[in-house]
Design a protein around this motif. Structure first.
Motif, PDB file in Angstrom:
ATOM      1  N   MET A 277       0.840  -1.193   0.000  1.00 56.13           N
ATOM      2  CA  MET A 277       0.000   0.000   0.000  1.00 56.13           C
ATOM      3  C   MET A 277       0.878   1.246   0.000  1.00 56.13           C
ATOM      4  O   MET A 277       1.871   1.308   0.719  1.00 56.13           O
ATOM      5  N   GLY A 278       0.552   2.232  -0.793  1.00 57.21           N
ATOM      6  CA  GLY A 278       1.340   3.452  -0.887  1.00 57.21           C
ATOM      7  C   GLY A 278       1.070   4.395   0.259  1.00 57.21           C
ATOM      8  O   GLY A 278       0.184   4.186   1.082  1.00 57.21           O
ATOM      9  N   PRO A 279       1.835   5.490   0.373  1.00 60.00           N
ATOM     10  CA  PRO A 279       1.706   6.428   1.478  1.00 60.00           C
ATOM     11  C   PRO A 279       0.377   7.141   1.508  1.00 60.00           C
ATOM     12  O   PRO A 279      -0.049   7.626   2.550  1.00 60.00           O
ATOM     13  N   THR A 280      -0.294   7.239   0.383  1.00 65.98           N
ATOM     14  CA  THR A 280      -1.593   7.913   0.359  1.00 65.98           C
ATOM     15  C   THR A 280      -2.747   6.924   0.277  1.00 65.98           C
ATOM     16  O   THR A 280      -3.879   7.293   0.018  1.00 65.98           O
ATOM     17  N   GLY A 281      -2.426   5.640   0.463  1.00 67.26           N
ATOM     18  CA  GLY A 281      -3.471   4.636   0.508  1.00 67.26           C
ATOM     19  C   GLY A 281      -3.732   3.937  -0.806  1.00 67.26           C
ATOM     20  O   GLY A 281      -4.526   3.003  -0.860  1.00 67.26           O
ATOM     21  N   GLU A 282      -3.049   4.325  -1.902  1.00 68.55           N
ATOM     22  CA  GLU A 282      -3.310   3.678  -3.184  1.00 68.55           C
ATOM     23  C   GLU A 282      -2.673   2.296  -3.199  1.00 68.55           C
ATOM     24  O   GLU A 282      -1.690   2.039  -2.520  1.00 68.55           O
ATOM     25  N   GLN A 283      -3.256   1.386  -3.979  1.00 66.04           N
ATOM     26  CA  GLN A 283      -2.761   0.014  -4.063  1.00 66.04           C
ATOM     27  C   GLN A 283      -1.648  -0.060  -5.101  1.00 66.04           C
ATOM     28  O   GLN A 283      -1.856   0.280  -6.260  1.00 66.04           O
ATOM     29  N   TRP A 284      -0.463  -0.478  -4.684  1.00 67.02           N
ATOM     30  CA  TRP A 284       0.636  -0.639  -5.617  1.00 67.02           C
ATOM     31  C   TRP A 284       0.493  -1.953  -6.376  1.00 67.02           C
ATOM     32  O   TRP A 284       0.053  -2.970  -5.825  1.00 67.02           O
ATOM     33  N   LEU A 285       0.865  -1.956  -7.625  1.00 65.52           N
ATOM     34  CA  LEU A 285       0.832  -3.177  -8.426  1.00 65.52           C
ATOM     35  C   LEU A 285       2.136  -3.961  -8.315  1.00 65.52           C
ATOM     36  O   LEU A 285       2.219  -5.086  -8.779  1.00 65.52           O
ATOM     37  N   SER A 286       3.146  -3.352  -7.722  1.00 68.57           N
ATOM     38  CA  SER A 286       4.453  -4.011  -7.613  1.00 68.57           C
ATOM     39  C   SER A 286       4.941  -3.951  -6.167  1.00 68.57           C
ATOM     40  O   SER A 286       4.448  -3.169  -5.355  1.00 68.57           O
ATOM     41  N   ASN A 287       5.944  -4.773  -5.889  1.00 63.63           N
ATOM     42  CA  ASN A 287       6.515  -4.837  -4.545  1.00 63.63           C
ATOM     43  C   ASN A 287       7.749  -3.941  -4.509  1.00 63.63           C
ATOM     44  O   ASN A 287       8.882  -4.416  -4.643  1.00 63.63           O
ATOM     45  N   ARG A 288       7.547  -2.670  -4.325  1.00 61.74           N
ATOM     46  CA  ARG A 288       8.631  -1.693  -4.494  1.00 61.74           C
ATOM     47  C   ARG A 288       9.742  -1.834  -3.471  1.00 61.74           C
ATOM     48  O   ARG A 288      10.904  -1.545  -3.762  1.00 61.74           O
ATOM     49  N   ARG A 289       9.403  -2.278  -2.282  1.00 64.71           N
ATOM     50  CA  ARG A 289      10.431  -2.339  -1.233  1.00 64.71           C
ATOM     51  C   ARG A 289      11.570  -3.284  -1.614  1.00 64.71           C
ATOM     52  O   ARG A 289      12.704  -3.116  -1.140  1.00 64.71           O
ATOM     53  N   LEU A 290      11.308  -4.276  -2.486  1.00 62.03           N
ATOM     54  CA  LEU A 290      12.341  -5.240  -2.853  1.00 62.03           C
ATOM     55  C   LEU A 290      13.403  -4.637  -3.768  1.00 62.03           C
ATOM     56  O   LEU A 290      14.457  -5.243  -3.979  1.00 62.03           O
ATOM     57  N   THR A 291      13.134  -3.463  -4.326  1.00 62.63           N
ATOM     58  CA  THR A 291      14.142  -2.821  -5.188  1.00 62.63           C
ATOM     59  C   THR A 291      15.191  -2.073  -4.369  1.00 62.63           C
ATOM     60  O   THR A 291      16.207  -1.643  -4.919  1.00 62.63           O
ATOM     61  N   ALA A 292      14.969  -1.883  -3.073  1.00 61.99           N
ATOM     62  CA  ALA A 292      15.917  -1.158  -2.222  1.00 61.99           C
ATOM     63  C   ALA A 292      17.079  -2.075  -1.869  1.00 61.99           C
ATOM     64  O   ALA A 292      16.899  -3.098  -1.202  1.00 61.99           O
ATOM     65  N   ILE A 293      18.272  -1.749  -2.344  1.00 60.23           N
ATOM     66  CA  ILE A 293      19.451  -2.583  -2.088  1.00 60.23           C
ATOM     67  C   ILE A 293      20.321  -1.918  -1.036  1.00 60.23           C
ATOM     68  O   ILE A 293      20.299  -0.692  -0.841  1.00 60.23           O
ATOM     69  N   GLY A 294      21.082  -2.744  -0.320  1.00 63.04           N
ATOM     70  CA  GLY A 294      22.004  -2.211   0.674  1.00 63.04           C
ATOM     71  C   GLY A 294      23.326  -1.823   0.037  1.00 63.04           C
ATOM     72  O   GLY A 294      23.798  -2.473  -0.892  1.00 63.04           O
ATOM     73  N   ARG A 295      23.937  -0.725   0.520  1.00 68.59           N
ATOM     74  CA  ARG A 295      25.230  -0.261  -0.002  1.00 68.59           C
ATOM     75  C   ARG A 295      26.176  -0.006   1.158  1.00 68.59           C
ATOM     76  O   ARG A 295      25.756   0.367   2.254  1.00 68.59           O
ATOM     77  N   SER A 296      27.456  -0.170   0.893  1.00 67.98           N
ATOM     78  CA  SER A 296      28.453   0.120   1.922  1.00 67.98           C
ATOM     79  C   SER A 296      28.934   1.564   1.860  1.00 67.98           C
ATOM     80  O   SER A 296      29.589   2.043   2.783  1.00 67.98           O
ATOM     81  N   GLY A 297      28.605   2.257   0.764  1.00 67.75           N
ATOM     82  CA  GLY A 297      29.016   3.657   0.614  1.00 67.75           C
ATOM     83  C   GLY A 297      27.988   4.419  -0.181  1.00 67.75           C
ATOM     84  O   GLY A 297      26.842   3.990  -0.318  1.00 67.75           O
ATOM     85  N   LEU A 298      28.395   5.563  -0.702  1.00 65.31           N
ATOM     86  CA  LEU A 298      27.479   6.397  -1.477  1.00 65.31           C
ATOM     87  C   LEU A 298      27.077   5.716  -2.780  1.00 65.31           C
ATOM     88  O   LEU A 298      27.875   5.018  -3.404  1.00 65.31           O
ATOM     89  N   SER A 299      25.839   5.936  -3.188  1.00 65.68           N
ATOM     90  CA  SER A 299      25.408   5.494  -4.509  1.00 65.68           C
ATOM     91  C   SER A 299      26.135   6.321  -5.568  1.00 65.68           C
ATOM     92  O   SER A 299      26.684   7.394  -5.274  1.00 65.68           O
TER      93      SER A 299
ATOM     94  N   GLY B 175      18.363   3.791   3.485  1.00 64.90           N
ATOM     95  CA  GLY B 175      19.006   4.945   4.120  1.00 64.90           C
ATOM     96  C   GLY B 175      20.513   4.962   4.062  1.00 64.90           C
ATOM     97  O   GLY B 175      21.153   5.731   4.796  1.00 64.90           O
ATOM     98  N   ASP B 176      21.121   4.169   3.167  1.00 66.15           N
ATOM     99  CA  ASP B 176      22.587   4.110   3.130  1.00 66.15           C
ATOM    100  C   ASP B 176      23.212   5.429   2.678  1.00 66.15           C
ATOM    101  O   ASP B 176      24.251   5.843   3.196  1.00 66.15           O
ATOM    102  N   ASP B 177      22.600   6.103   1.692  1.00 67.46           N
ATOM    103  CA  ASP B 177      23.135   7.397   1.259  1.00 67.46           C
ATOM    104  C   ASP B 177      23.054   8.425   2.383  1.00 67.46           C
ATOM    105  O   ASP B 177      23.963   9.243   2.559  1.00 67.46           O
ATOM    106  N   VAL B 178      21.963   8.390   3.141  1.00 62.27           N
ATOM    107  CA  VAL B 178      21.811   9.336   4.253  1.00 62.27           C
ATOM    108  C   VAL B 178      22.935   9.143   5.258  1.00 62.27           C
ATOM    109  O   VAL B 178      23.597  10.108   5.690  1.00 62.27           O
ATOM    110  N   ARG B 179      23.197   7.896   5.646  1.00 58.96           N
ATOM    111  CA  ARG B 179      24.254   7.638   6.639  1.00 58.96           C
ATOM    112  C   ARG B 179      25.634   7.996   6.072  1.00 58.96           C
ATOM    113  O   ARG B 179      26.477   8.548   6.798  1.00 58.96           O
ATOM    114  N   ALA B 180      25.854   7.687   4.789  1.00 57.41           N
ATOM    115  CA  ALA B 180      27.157   8.011   4.200  1.00 57.41           C
ATOM    116  C   ALA B 180      27.375   9.520   4.140  1.00 57.41           C
ATOM    117  O   ALA B 180      28.483  10.009   4.400  1.00 57.41           O
TER     118      ALA B 180
END
Length: 479
Positions: free
Chosen positions: A1-23, A49-54
């Motif tokens: 479910m999106g932030p405004t309540g709309e139904q997403w057709l895809s699983n967006r959270r799975l596209t978030a990858i972990g990084r050891s440094g800046l993108s 949040g890896d870019d934020v921490r870096a």
């Protein structure tokens, strides 16, 4: 479910990858001085949040928000907003546009937009969904071309944008910021000699004058240098400079600054020209010093830009160039020699880089004679390998702004280079070594069949035929 309540057709959270440094986009923004400790940064759609921490580790005031990982994050405006690999995972075009508009609204100075590009299509498998692909993991990807992304961001934000690199776009709220960025790309700020007393500070001013062809204004000088020279009047500083500066060096600096100013104004016209008051101070001072007026400078740069359309003029410039390898189809120039090209050819390359982005990794630029196309070729072992292999090629057609990318990493029989000295300026310290190797190969008959030697297998076959092998940059008898 999106932030405004709309139904997403895809699983967006799975596209978030972990990084050891800046993108890559965030690192490019830091390198381009778009992100610094003096500015605030919001990573809009920050994933894990890896870019934020870096960025925080670099003493930058950075925060992030993400609808899945950090929904509690503060969603407030910042000097710079990062929209990193977000647009390409949104399957709804209306939501995609709304997200870009929201990011632009939150940006105080600069918006950095990045997406995946069409050349990664082979890495994305799945079924068509709308204008993209729904993968087996139910993640969505809409892949942009480099020029499509730039046009899309310009259309939504309503401002002229710049391609920082393929797939990374800068949108600026103020023309002054855009022009300052262009100026840094085309004419990097002058380097000042270290100064710890009045004498060394004056020597630095003299050196600047010889480099630039004009004396510096106080606003251009480092603050510590201004303090060291505060006991002198402007007239006294000018008198010392006139007495100490080498007249020939000053004249050469003036010629170089004049050409660089024309190059900047030509690129500025290509990207959207602003009023004189929006130009960086150093460019304004160069215009006032080396041209009768801003109008006259613009007219000269406009003529230069028009000459890019003339095949015979461009070929003439290539024939007259003292650097690069000229073939029946193009001019090839090494990246550390590019500033020695005629100004019209430098303008040619810069326009392509502003339109579609210059890749991070490249060794040789290829400028076509007919039509207008620029390719950046990556030979990572150019300095160590006597015949370096091609790793990748990124090309932009300036007539259509279409781009293409080709990777040779998995290719068995890769293209390779010969006569390396021809790609460099004659003054390059490696030229004698490369030239000696070329002469040895010519005497051995290795260039008798030029149609064969352009690839690894063909070149190896000729080495065997001639009974030779290479040891570093030396040609020896084959054992």
């Amino acid at each position: 479910m999106g932030p405004t309540g709309e139904q997403w057709l895809s699983n967006r959270r799975l596209t978030a990858i972990g990084r050891s440094g800046l993108s890559v986009p965030a690192r490019q923004a830091v390198m381009d001085q778009q992100i610094s400790p003096q500015c605030s940064v919001l990573d809009y759609g920050c994933g894990r949040g890896d870019d934020v921490r870096a960025l925080q580790s670099l003493a930058t005031k950075a925060s992030g928000w993400d609808p899945h990982f950090y929904p509690e994050g503060r969603l407030e405006s910042a000097d710079v907003v990062l929209l990193t690999y977000v647009l390409n995972i949104i399957e709804d075009p209306a939501e995609r546009r709304h997200t870009l508009l929201k990011a632009w609204e939150l940006a105080g100075e600069t918006l950095v937009v990045s997406t995946r590009l069409t050349w990664e299509r082979s890495k994305v498998t799945g079924d068509d969904l709308g204008d993209g692909v729904l993968t087996s993991r139910r993640t969505f990807q809409h892949l942009f071309t480099a020029s499509e992304l730039k046009s899309y961001v310009e259309e939504v934000t309503g401002v002229r944008c710049v391609s920082a690199m393929p797939g990374v776009i800068y949108a600026f709220k103020r023309d002054e910021a855009r022009l300052a960025y262009l100026a840094r790309r085309i004419a990097p700020a002058a380097t000042w000699l270290a100064s710890d007393d009045a004498a060394s500070a004056m020597a630095s001013v003299v050196d600047y004058t010889e480099q630039r062809g004009r004396g510096p204004r106080l606003e251009e000088m480092p603050a510590e240098m201004v303090k060291l020279l505060s006991h002198l009047t402007t007239a006294e500083v000018q008198r010392v400079v006139r007495a100490s500066a080498d007249a020939a060096k000053v004249a050469e600096g003036a010629r170089r600054s004049t050409l660089t100013t024309l190059l900047f104004l030509g690129v500025e016209l290509f990207n959207g020209r602003g009023p004189f008051g929006c130009l960086p101070l150093s460019v304004q001072l160069d215009v006032r010093t080396f041209f009768s007026s801003y109008k006259a400078a613009c007219q000269r740069s406009d003529r230069l830009l028009l000459k890019l359309r003339d095949d015979s003029y461009v070929r003439g410039a290539m024939n007259g160039s003292k650097v690069g390898k000229l073939t029946p189809t193009a001019l090839y120039v090494h990246r550390r020699t590019i500033d020695h090209m005629p100004v019209v050819l430098r303008l040619y390359e810069h326009c392509a880089s502003i339109a579609a982005g210059r890749p991070q990794d490249w060794t040789v630029v290829k400028l076509r004679h007919q039509g207008r196309g620029v390719s950046w070729l990556d030979y990572p072992e150019f300095d160590s390998d006597p015949h370096p292999r091609l790793r990748s090629s990124y090309m932009v057609d300036l007539a259509t702004l279409k781009t293409s990318f080709m990777s040779y990493e998995e290719t068995v029989n890769r293209p390779l280079l010969h006569r390396k000295h021809e790609f460099l300026h004659p003054s390059d310290p490696d030229v004698p070594k490369y030239h000696r190797l070329t002469n040895s190969e010519l005497r051995a008959g290795l260039y008798t069949n030029p149609h064969i030697i352009g690839t690894e297998e063909g070149w190896e076959a000729e080495l065997v035929r001639c009974g030779r092998e290479l040891r570093g940059h030396r040609l020896v008898m084959r054992k």
